[in-house]
Design an enzyme around this catalytic site. Structure first.
Site, short mmCIF file in Angstrom:
data_model
loop_
_atom_site.label_atom_id
_atom_site.label_comp_id
_atom_site.label_asym_id
_atom_site.label_seq_id
_atom_site.Cartn_x
_atom_site.Cartn_y
_atom_site.Cartn_z
N LYS A 1 -7.51 56.75 92.69
CA LYS A 1 -8.83 57.36 92.81
C LYS A 1 -9.25 57.94 91.46
O LYS A 1 -8.46 58.56 90.76
CB LYS A 1 -8.82 58.44 93.89
CG LYS A 1 -8.60 57.88 95.30
CD LYS A 1 -8.65 58.97 96.33
CE LYS A 1 -8.52 58.39 97.74
NZ LYS A 1 -7.20 57.83 98.02
N GLU B 1 -5.28 52.07 106.79
CA GLU B 1 -5.17 53.50 107.06
C GLU B 1 -6.41 54.02 107.75
O GLU B 1 -7.41 53.31 107.86
CB GLU B 1 -4.89 54.25 105.76
CG GLU B 1 -5.74 53.81 104.57
CD GLU B 1 -6.85 54.76 104.21
OE1 GLU B 1 -7.24 55.56 105.09
OE2 GLU B 1 -7.32 54.69 103.07
#
Length: 325
Positions: free
Chosen positions: A180, A46
């Site tokens: 995350k 990404e």
């Protein structure tokens, strides 16, 4: 038009027809195009790490380092971004540098793809958008730092990343260092279970938490080799079970941050975000930048190490999947 789009995966006549139309929006770098023609393993990457995840020049250095590690691992990197109405699969060093220097770049997820493509905007790709692009291009493995998930307080705000729904419906192996750490990892795992996404701990029984190796939550299953991951993906998709696999690969031990220290930094960053009224897709980059400041750059160093580690594992999984023919 790339015929690999309709021959690399099963999906029926309708699926093939739709993929053929989507191929009009794909442009490949010379390196990726050659890898496809030769049947080499490819790893998707990404670009929000370049535009929103890290400061300059660490963003460019990390993007190039990850590509190098994938090549050294026997696979070909396919870093994905959007420009001039096309999804561009594979980037040159010059393009990575130019993207990092571009003033306004849209952070594109699933909902944004049709808009940025139709209007010709420049966009980086989130986990969800990169998964979509990878599937359209016939790429089976995608490496990122950490996935999005349920934000803390998400039971009230309903702030839940589109990454989770994408994992439920798009056939790509996603290698990450867990969700995350700024997220509610327990609720994130509950949503993934509800959506039927296999969560694999790579050489661990615990689900990693980005900056730390153990989130306090168990991974669904432990796998110890890239071939095991490839086998599970092969069986899942052979059965016609939609969606991806999530591989949680812990940060290297020598790069792990003390849980108490990173926890305090995250809590302080969350308070700052609330005070500043940060909402929506701006929350994650804001929090990552705040945590970096609060840890005096240590979180950025850990971020670099974990994504480089993920790249090595992702390349090995891509090789194992490609070896299955």
């Amino acid at each position: 038009m790339n015929s690999n789009l309709t021959t690399n995966r099963a999906g029926g006549l309708l699926g093939s027809a739709l993929d053929s139309v989507a191929a009009d929006y794909l442009v490949y770098s010379e390196e990726v195009q050659q890898a496809m023609s030769e049947g080499k393993p490819i790893v998707a990457l990404e670009t929000t790490i370049v535009t929103h995840g890290m400061p300059y020049p660490a963003n460019v250095q990390t993007a190039r380092s990850v590509e190098r590690i994938i090549r050294e691992g026997g696979a070909v990197p396919a870093t994905i971004f959007i420009k001039d109405g096309k999804i561009r699969v594979g980037m040159t060093d010059a393009e990575i540098e130019a993207l990092a220097q571009t003033g306004h770049v849209v952070k594109a997820s699933r909902r944004d793809l049709p808009v940025v493509l139709a209007t010709g905007q420049t966009a980086s790709t989130t986990v969800a958008a990169t998964m979509i692009a990878a599937r359209l291009a016939g790429i089976h493995v995608f490496v990122t730092g950490g996935i999005g998930g349920v934000h803390r307080g998400g039971e009230d705000t309903m702030d839940i990343s589109a990454d989770l729904q994408e994992l439920a419906q798009t056939e790509v192996v996603v290698v990450c260092a867990g969700a995350k750490a700024i997220l509610d990892i327990g609720r994130t795992l509950e949503v993934l279970e509800t959506l039927g996404v296999p969560v694999l701990g790579f050489q661990t029984s615990q689900f990693p938490a980005f900056y730390t190796r153990d989130s306090g939550f168990a991974a669904g299953y432990r796998v110890d080799t890239p071939d095991q991951v490839a086998q599970i993906a092969h069986v899942k998709w052979s059965l016609g079970l939609r969606g991806g696999l999530l591989v949680g690969n812990p940060i290297p031990e020598d790069a792990e941050l003390p849980p108490a220290d990173i926890g305090q930094a995250i809590e302080a960053a969350l308070r700052q975000a609330e005070a500043d009224g940060i909402v929506g897709k701006e929350v994650t980059p804001y929090l990552l930048a705040a945590v970096e400041r609060l840890t005096e750059g240590k979180s950025l160093q850990a971020n670099v190490r974990l994504i480089e580690n993920n790249a090595a594992v992702g390349a090995a999984i891509a090789r194992a999947y490609a070896a299955r023919g």
